[in-house]
Design an enzyme around this catalytic site. Structure first.
Site, PDB file in Angstrom:
ATOM      1  CD  GLU A 134      -2.810   0.992   2.361  1.00  0.00           C
ATOM      2  OE1 GLU A 134      -3.639   2.252   2.460  1.00  0.00           O
ATOM      3  OE2 GLU A 134      -3.007   0.114   3.013  1.00  0.00           O
ATOM      4  CG  ASP A 136       2.620   7.625   4.294  1.00  0.00           C
ATOM      5  OD1 ASP A 136       2.990   8.870   3.713  1.00  0.00           O
ATOM      6  OD2 ASP A 136       1.195   7.727   3.781  1.00  0.00           O
ATOM      7  CG  ASP A 146      10.609   7.593  -3.582  1.00  0.00           C
ATOM      8  OD1 ASP A 146       9.838   7.071  -3.968  1.00  0.00           O
ATOM      9  OD2 ASP A 146      11.162   8.232  -4.098  1.00  0.00           O
ATOM     10  CG  ASP A 158      -0.242  15.717  -3.724  1.00  0.00           C
ATOM     11  OD1 ASP A 158      -1.159  16.274  -4.559  1.00  0.00           O
ATOM     12  OD2 ASP A 158       0.512  16.076  -3.005  1.00  0.00           O
ATOM     13  CE  LYS A 188      -0.719  26.207  -7.951  1.00  0.00           C
ATOM     14  NZ  LYS A 188       0.043  26.945  -7.262  1.00  0.00           N
ATOM     15  CG  ASP A 241     -11.094  13.030  -4.143  1.00  0.00           C
ATOM     16  OD1 ASP A 241     -10.217  13.152  -4.377  1.00  0.00           O
ATOM     17  OD2 ASP A 241     -11.576  13.510  -2.983  1.00  0.00           O
ATOM     18  CB  THR A 260     -11.100   6.958   4.451  1.00  0.00           C
ATOM     19  OG1 THR A 260     -11.424   7.958   3.320  1.00  0.00           O
ATOM     20  CG2 THR A 260     -10.449   5.736   3.999  1.00  0.00           C
ATOM     21  NE  ARG A 261     -11.530   9.741  10.718  1.00  0.00           N
ATOM     22  CZ  ARG A 261     -10.795  10.028  11.894  1.00  0.00           C
ATOM     23  NH1 ARG A 261     -11.201  11.124  12.556  1.00  0.00           N
ATOM     24  NH2 ARG A 261      -9.646   9.897  11.747  1.00  0.00           N
ATOM     25  CD  GLU A 301     -14.064   6.834  -0.468  1.00  0.00           C
ATOM     26  OE1 GLU A 301     -14.886   6.378  -1.313  1.00  0.00           O
ATOM     27  OE2 GLU A 301     -13.441   6.166   0.173  1.00  0.00           O
TER      28      GLU A 301
END
Length: 263
Positions: free
Chosen positions: A86, A111, A138, A161, A165, A197, A234-235, A237
């Site tokens: 993950e 992470d 990484d 992420d 831009k 999303d 998830t919260r 989401e």
């Protein structure tokens, strides 16, 4: 400038060997473009305590200097048990829920967010989850340098992420180079599961994955998948859904390699 007198590494809140390093790979395996932005926020006392106690047992530094033996890493599971990577897990609540629902699968959660690392370790301890390992650094270096070919049953990239831009789109993790690298580490039939999303990023993900010869879409119509039961809501989401955001899941399966060869 002298080193801290309590044995801490410069730039780190943990004594050497007791917690995640601020830069485990150093300059040895740097990438030209990073797809993540390091997040520095306060580590709670409980999170720091969990890291101090549990990192030596369940933590993995992504230093790029060795190949991981996944059977040895997940020594609480039978040899040959499936392992899912993950990439990016936030505070770890969804990761912990998935680990609890599937105790026979190892979850290697990567992470760079120290509070999230501590929180996931704390959740694992609280719920008796012995199938979770937390990797610091990484994820590209982890895939490229440290994981054996065809060693993963799945790769999950949930809400990466979006780098909204246009000039930053090159930083998005779901790019042709990444999905082909991921394919070399997935066993035939393994799933690459992406979720976002951000509508425009979802379209890019679908295009990149559909164009790859290494995968096939699990959806007969070639589109997005409904949220599978194993992925918790998830919260973050739920808040997005309440604001009218549309969440897209993409589930692509690794196709068998011609001749049975792996990269």
């Amino acid at each position: 400038m002298p080193a801290p007198s309590d044995g801490r590494r410069r730039g780190s809140m943990f004594p050497d060997g007791t917690g995640p390093s601020p830069n485990p790979a150093g300059e040895r395996h740097e990438r030209r473009i990073r797809s993540f932005q390091p997040r520095r926020s306060r580590v709670s006392a409980n999170q720091r305590d969990a890291l101090l106690r549990l990192w030596p047992k369940w933590g993995v530094e992504i230093d790029g200097d060795r190949r991981l033996d996944l059977d040895a890493l997940f020594d609480t599971l039978p040899p040959g048990s499936p392992v899912v990577l993950e990439i990016g897990f936030g505070m770890g609540e969804a990761t912990a829920q998935m680990a609890a629902a599937d105790p026979g699968t190892g979850i290697l959660a990567a992470d760079v967010h120290t509070p999230g690392q501590g929180n996931l370790l704390l959740l694992a301890e609280q719920h008796g989850l012995t199938n979770v390992r937390v990797a610091n650094g990484d994820a590209i270096i982890l895939l490229r340098e440290m994981l054996p070919p065809a060693s993963l049953a799945g790769i999950r990239v949930f809400f990466p992420d979006p780098w909204p831009k246009k000039r930053h789109h090159k930083r998005r993790i779901i790019q042709p180079e990444f999905v082909e690298l991921a394919a070399t580490r997935l066993a035939p039939g393994g799933l690459l599961h992406c979720t976002t999303d951000w509508e425009e990023y979802a379209e890019q993900m679908l295009q990149v994955l559909s164009d790859s010869p290494s995968y096939e879409n699990t959806q007969p119509d070639g589109g997005y998948a409904p949220r599978p039961d194993f992925r918790p809501l998830t919260r973050f989401e739920q808040q997005g859904l309440e604001k009218g955001h549309v969440v897209h899941d993409l589930l692509f399966r690794r196709v068998p390699v011609p001749g049975g060869k792996s990269a």
